[in-house]
Design a protein around this motif. Structure first.
Motif, PDB file in Angstrom:
ATOM      1  N   GLU A 180       0.847  -1.186   0.000  1.00 48.31           N
ATOM      2  CA  GLU A 180       0.000   0.000   0.000  1.00 48.31           C
ATOM      3  C   GLU A 180       0.885   1.240   0.000  1.00 48.31           C
ATOM      4  O   GLU A 180       1.931   1.275   0.630  1.00 48.31           O
ATOM      5  CB  GLU A 180      -0.939  -0.003   1.196  1.00 48.31           C
ATOM      6  CG  GLU A 180      -0.259  -0.187   2.530  1.00 48.31           C
ATOM      7  CD  GLU A 180      -1.238  -0.267   3.668  1.00 48.31           C
ATOM      8  OE1 GLU A 180      -1.320   0.711   4.414  1.00 48.31           O
ATOM      9  OE2 GLU A 180      -1.896  -1.302   3.781  1.00 48.31           O
ATOM     10  N   THR A 181       0.457   2.222  -0.723  1.00 47.01           N
ATOM     11  CA  THR A 181       1.267   3.434  -0.848  1.00 47.01           C
ATOM     12  C   THR A 181       0.815   4.447   0.201  1.00 47.01           C
ATOM     13  O   THR A 181      -0.331   4.810   0.268  1.00 47.01           O
ATOM     14  CB  THR A 181       1.071   4.058  -2.238  1.00 47.01           C
ATOM     15  OG1 THR A 181       0.515   3.115  -3.124  1.00 47.01           O
ATOM     16  CG2 THR A 181       2.350   4.537  -2.817  1.00 47.01           C
ATOM     17  N   ARG A 182       1.778   4.826   1.027  1.00 44.67           N
ATOM     18  CA  ARG A 182       1.512   5.851   2.038  1.00 44.67           C
ATOM     19  C   ARG A 182       2.638   6.867   2.015  1.00 44.67           C
ATOM     20  O   ARG A 182       3.719   6.607   1.511  1.00 44.67           O
ATOM     21  CB  ARG A 182       1.424   5.228   3.425  1.00 44.67           C
ATOM     22  CG  ARG A 182       0.260   4.301   3.582  1.00 44.67           C
ATOM     23  CD  ARG A 182       0.099   3.854   5.001  1.00 44.67           C
ATOM     24  NE  ARG A 182       1.280   3.127   5.449  1.00 44.67           N
ATOM     25  CZ  ARG A 182       1.497   2.776   6.690  1.00 44.67           C
ATOM     26  NH1 ARG A 182       0.651   3.081   7.630  1.00 44.67           N
ATOM     27  NH2 ARG A 182       2.581   2.112   7.030  1.00 44.67           N
ATOM     28  N   ARG A 183       2.349   8.003   2.572  1.00 47.98           N
ATOM     29  CA  ARG A 183       3.379   9.026   2.646  1.00 47.98           C
ATOM     30  C   ARG A 183       4.467   8.575   3.603  1.00 47.98           C
ATOM     31  O   ARG A 183       4.224   7.860   4.557  1.00 47.98           O
ATOM     32  CB  ARG A 183       2.761  10.331   3.141  1.00 47.98           C
ATOM     33  CG  ARG A 183       1.754  10.900   2.156  1.00 47.98           C
ATOM     34  CD  ARG A 183       1.054  12.142   2.640  1.00 47.98           C
ATOM     35  NE  ARG A 183       1.942  13.009   3.380  1.00 47.98           N
ATOM     36  CZ  ARG A 183       1.519  13.910   4.251  1.00 47.98           C
ATOM     37  NH1 ARG A 183       0.252  14.072   4.473  1.00 47.98           N
ATOM     38  NH2 ARG A 183       2.377  14.668   4.893  1.00 47.98           N
ATOM     39  N   TRP A 184       5.697   9.029   3.349  1.00 47.68           N
ATOM     40  CA  TRP A 184       6.822   8.617   4.182  1.00 47.68           C
ATOM     41  C   TRP A 184       6.657   9.124   5.604  1.00 47.68           C
ATOM     42  O   TRP A 184       7.083   8.465   6.560  1.00 47.68           O
ATOM     43  CB  TRP A 184       8.146   9.076   3.580  1.00 47.68           C
ATOM     44  CG  TRP A 184       8.359  10.557   3.650  1.00 47.68           C
ATOM     45  CD1 TRP A 184       8.036  11.475   2.716  1.00 47.68           C
ATOM     46  CD2 TRP A 184       8.928  11.279   4.744  1.00 47.68           C
ATOM     47  NE1 TRP A 184       8.363  12.722   3.143  1.00 47.68           N
ATOM     48  CE2 TRP A 184       8.922  12.636   4.389  1.00 47.68           C
ATOM     49  CE3 TRP A 184       9.450  10.915   5.969  1.00 47.68           C
ATOM     50  CZ2 TRP A 184       9.404  13.625   5.222  1.00 47.68           C
ATOM     51  CZ3 TRP A 184       9.930  11.908   6.812  1.00 47.68           C
ATOM     52  CH2 TRP A 184       9.916  13.252   6.424  1.00 47.68           C
ATOM     53  N   SER A 185       6.011  10.271   5.777  1.00 41.29           N
ATOM     54  CA  SER A 185       5.836  10.805   7.130  1.00 41.29           C
ATOM     55  C   SER A 185       4.888   9.920   7.944  1.00 41.29           C
ATOM     56  O   SER A 185       5.083   9.738   9.149  1.00 41.29           O
ATOM     57  CB  SER A 185       5.322  12.240   7.078  1.00 41.29           C
ATOM     58  OG  SER A 185       4.114  12.304   6.338  1.00 41.29           O
ATOM     59  N   ALA A 186       3.872   9.338   7.307  1.00 37.25           N
ATOM     60  CA  ALA A 186       2.974   8.430   8.018  1.00 37.25           C
ATOM     61  C   ALA A 186       3.705   7.148   8.403  1.00 37.25           C
ATOM     62  O   ALA A 186       3.501   6.616   9.491  1.00 37.25           O
ATOM     63  CB  ALA A 186       1.763   8.104   7.146  1.00 37.25           C
ATOM     64  N   GLN A 187       4.569   6.673   7.527  1.00 35.83           N
ATOM     65  CA  GLN A 187       5.344   5.474   7.837  1.00 35.83           C
ATOM     66  C   GLN A 187       6.334   5.746   8.970  1.00 35.83           C
ATOM     67  O   GLN A 187       6.524   4.911   9.854  1.00 35.83           O
ATOM     68  CB  GLN A 187       6.086   4.980   6.601  1.00 35.83           C
ATOM     69  CG  GLN A 187       5.165   4.425   5.545  1.00 35.83           C
ATOM     70  CD  GLN A 187       5.934   3.992   4.314  1.00 35.83           C
ATOM     71  OE1 GLN A 187       7.130   4.237   4.191  1.00 35.83           O
ATOM     72  NE2 GLN A 187       5.237   3.357   3.390  1.00 35.83           N
ATOM     73  N   ALA A 188       6.967   6.918   8.957  1.00 34.97           N
ATOM     74  CA  ALA A 188       7.913   7.266  10.021  1.00 34.97           C
ATOM     75  C   ALA A 188       7.189   7.404  11.362  1.00 34.97           C
ATOM     76  O   ALA A 188       7.684   6.948  12.398  1.00 34.97           O
ATOM     77  CB  ALA A 188       8.648   8.554   9.669  1.00 34.97           C
ATOM     78  N   ALA A 189       6.007   8.009  11.343  1.00 31.99           N
ATOM     79  CA  ALA A 189       5.238   8.161  12.580  1.00 31.99           C
ATOM     80  C   ALA A 189       4.826   6.798  13.130  1.00 31.99           C
ATOM     81  O   ALA A 189       4.873   6.564  14.342  1.00 31.99           O
ATOM     82  CB  ALA A 189       4.007   9.022  12.323  1.00 31.99           C
TER      83      ALA A 189
END
Length: 70
Positions: free
Chosen positions: A34-43
């Protein structure tokens, strides 16, 4: 001319190569990520140790400092 050990080594190498060609592996195709923003993954990566009941690492100053500093 040839050493017997070298012939044995070559023969076992060829035998192993032929055995590897006979191995058949069937795996299911991987699901698309699934494609998510990198900031959401880092959080999510920062939140995980805090809410993982088996992890005491976040409570120590080392991991917290390195996560905030990165």
């Amino acid at each position: 001319m040839f050493q017997p050990v070298a012939l044995l080594d070559a023969a076992t190498f060829l035998l192993a190569a032929m055995a590897f060609t006979l191995i058949r592996v069937s795996e299911p195709a991987p699901r698309p990520a699934e494609t998510r923003r990198w900031s959401a993954q880092a959080a999510e990566g920062i939140r995980f140790p805090r809410h993982d009941r088996f992890s005491d690492a976040w409570r120590g100053p080392g991991l917290r400092r390195s996560a905030i500093g990165a």
